[in-house]
Design an enzyme around this catalytic site. Structure first.
Site, PDB file in Angstrom:
ATOM      1  N   VAL A 129      -7.537  -6.792  -2.685  1.00  0.00           N
ATOM      2  CA  VAL A 129      -8.285  -5.703  -3.312  1.00  0.00           C
ATOM      3  C   VAL A 129      -7.525  -4.385  -3.246  1.00  0.00           C
ATOM      4  O   VAL A 129      -7.704  -3.519  -4.110  1.00  0.00           O
ATOM      5  CB  VAL A 129      -9.698  -5.549  -2.697  1.00  0.00           C
ATOM      6  CG1 VAL A 129     -10.493  -6.836  -2.821  1.00  0.00           C
ATOM      7  CG2 VAL A 129      -9.653  -5.080  -1.251  1.00  0.00           C
ATOM      8  N   GLU A 130      -6.678  -4.217  -2.242  1.00  0.00           N
ATOM      9  CA  GLU A 130      -5.951  -2.951  -2.132  1.00  0.00           C
ATOM     10  C   GLU A 130      -4.809  -2.858  -3.133  1.00  0.00           C
ATOM     11  O   GLU A 130      -4.644  -1.821  -3.784  1.00  0.00           O
ATOM     12  CB  GLU A 130      -5.411  -2.777  -0.708  1.00  0.00           C
ATOM     13  CG  GLU A 130      -6.477  -2.474   0.322  1.00  0.00           C
ATOM     14  CD  GLU A 130      -7.139  -1.128   0.105  1.00  0.00           C
ATOM     15  OE1 GLU A 130      -6.494  -0.229  -0.487  1.00  0.00           O
ATOM     16  OE2 GLU A 130      -8.294  -0.965   0.515  1.00  0.00           O
ATOM     17  N   THR A 131      -3.999  -3.901  -3.267  1.00  0.00           N
ATOM     18  CA  THR A 131      -2.792  -3.789  -4.095  1.00  0.00           C
ATOM     19  C   THR A 131      -2.519  -5.041  -4.922  1.00  0.00           C
ATOM     20  O   THR A 131      -1.380  -5.285  -5.311  1.00  0.00           O
ATOM     21  CB  THR A 131      -1.560  -3.488  -3.220  1.00  0.00           C
ATOM     22  OG1 THR A 131      -1.382  -4.542  -2.254  1.00  0.00           O
ATOM     23  CG2 THR A 131      -1.694  -2.157  -2.510  1.00  0.00           C
TER      24      THR A 131
END
Length: 339
Positions: free
Chosen positions: A140-142
């Site tokens: 979800v972050e990158t």
């Protein structure tokens, strides 16, 4: 983010640092325009000279400072994104299904889990953190390291420290970034990240990097940009340091009993699972709840249309990475599906 931003409404690229993405999860392009309306009290060049002087007093070498600020100028796109980033009103179901726990993200998560299973097992052995939540955060972050941001971190932080809403915070982050450069973990031209300075595959702010990034591959550098081992190890170290309980679930979707009122739900009280079972809560499929699990509390998605969860301690740990409740729930749901 640890002592991290509440700067964004938990979209992808929004982890241990303030980041900017659109609903597709694509990082905003780092456009630059030198002429824009400024509310800063001093010219940018004078501000930078003051930062350079203070950095040298803090023990940062002149060579590091000069390399870090080469070509740096105020970035209009950073200012635009900072002013625009108040939390929006995306419904929970759209956020969950279209962005965070989309079929594509689940499929890619399963593939990345399988490809990195040996590394993840070694990380789990050291830090006692679930590999599934590590992969979910990474996703979800990158987008599993594929979208780490296109802004120069020093330029973004300098812009925000000079003109932004939280000048003191970003000034401290700027000095932390300069220290990372001084220690040789990354070159200045490779220190890229989000519009708010969140860096690398875990999207750590520089101050979080100082405390929580690890050299898991043992090469002498904490390279959260290109070393998958360092990136995943750093995510696990963050969770370990923030109280992750090995072997405990993050939470579960439940069916509330008849007459349950969303508006009147007590989301603060923590009770044993057996108490919720006695009140008539059932699991999402209608089956009985376990009676011997860890304490839980009712968790309701923001802007949701009726979905109800019971959250355990580890959900609160996930939300220390990024505080919005919908972010925590989405990471938990994704972690359930990738491993």
């Amino acid at each position: 983010m640890i002592k991290r931003r509440t700067l964004l409404a938990a979209l992808p690229l929004a982890g241990c640092g303030a980041s900017a993405t659109g609903p597709s999860g694509t990082a905003a392009a780092p456009g630059q325009a030198p002429a824009f309306e400024s509310v800063a009290s001093v010219p940018f060049d004078r501000f930078v000279e003051g930062v350079k002087t203070e950095a040298r007093r803090r023990g940062i070498s002149a060579g590091t400072v000069d390399a870090a600020f080469a070509g740096v100028r105020p970035n209009q796109r950073v200012i635009e994104l900072d002013r625009r980033q108040a939390e929006g009103g995306m419904p929970w179901e759209e956020y969950r299904d279209r962005i965070m726990v989309s079929p594509t993200r689940v499929q890619n998560g399963r593939r990345m889990y399988a490809e990195n299973v040996d590394l993840l097992r070694r990380v789990e052995q050291r830090y006692r953190v679930s590999p599934r939540v590590i992969v979910a955060i990474w996703g979800v972050e990158t987008n599993f390291g594929g979208n780490t941001g296109g802004f120069g971190v020093v330029e973004a932080l300098a812009t925000l420290a000079w003109e932004g809403r939280r000048a003191s915070y970003f000034r401290n982050e700027l000095f932390a970034a300069l220290k990372i450069l001084e220690e040789g973990h990354i070159r200045a031209d490779r220190m890229r990240g989000s519009w708010a300075g969140a860096m690398g595959q875990p999207q750590f702010m520089p101050s979080n990097f100082e405390r929580l990034a690890v050299d898991f591959d043992g090469d002498g550098r904490r390279d959260i940009w290109e070393s998958r081992a360092d990136a995943l190890g750093s995510i696990a170290h963050y969770f370990n340091r923030n109280g992750w309980r090995d072997g405990e679930p993050w939470g579960r979707e439940v069916r509330p009993p008849p007459g349950f009122s969303l508006s009147g739900a007590d989301t603060e009280a923590r009770r044993p699972l057996r108490d919720f079972a006695r009140m008539g809560f059932r699991d999402a499929n209608g089956g009985p709840l376990p009676t011997d699990g860890p304490e839980a509390s009712i968790v309701l998605p923001s802007r949701g249309s009726g979905q109800v969860f019971l959250g355990h301690h580890n959900l609160r740990v996930i939300r220390r990475y990024n505080s919005p409740v919908n972010y925590g729930l989405a990471v938990g749901l994704l972690s359930d599906r990738v491993g």
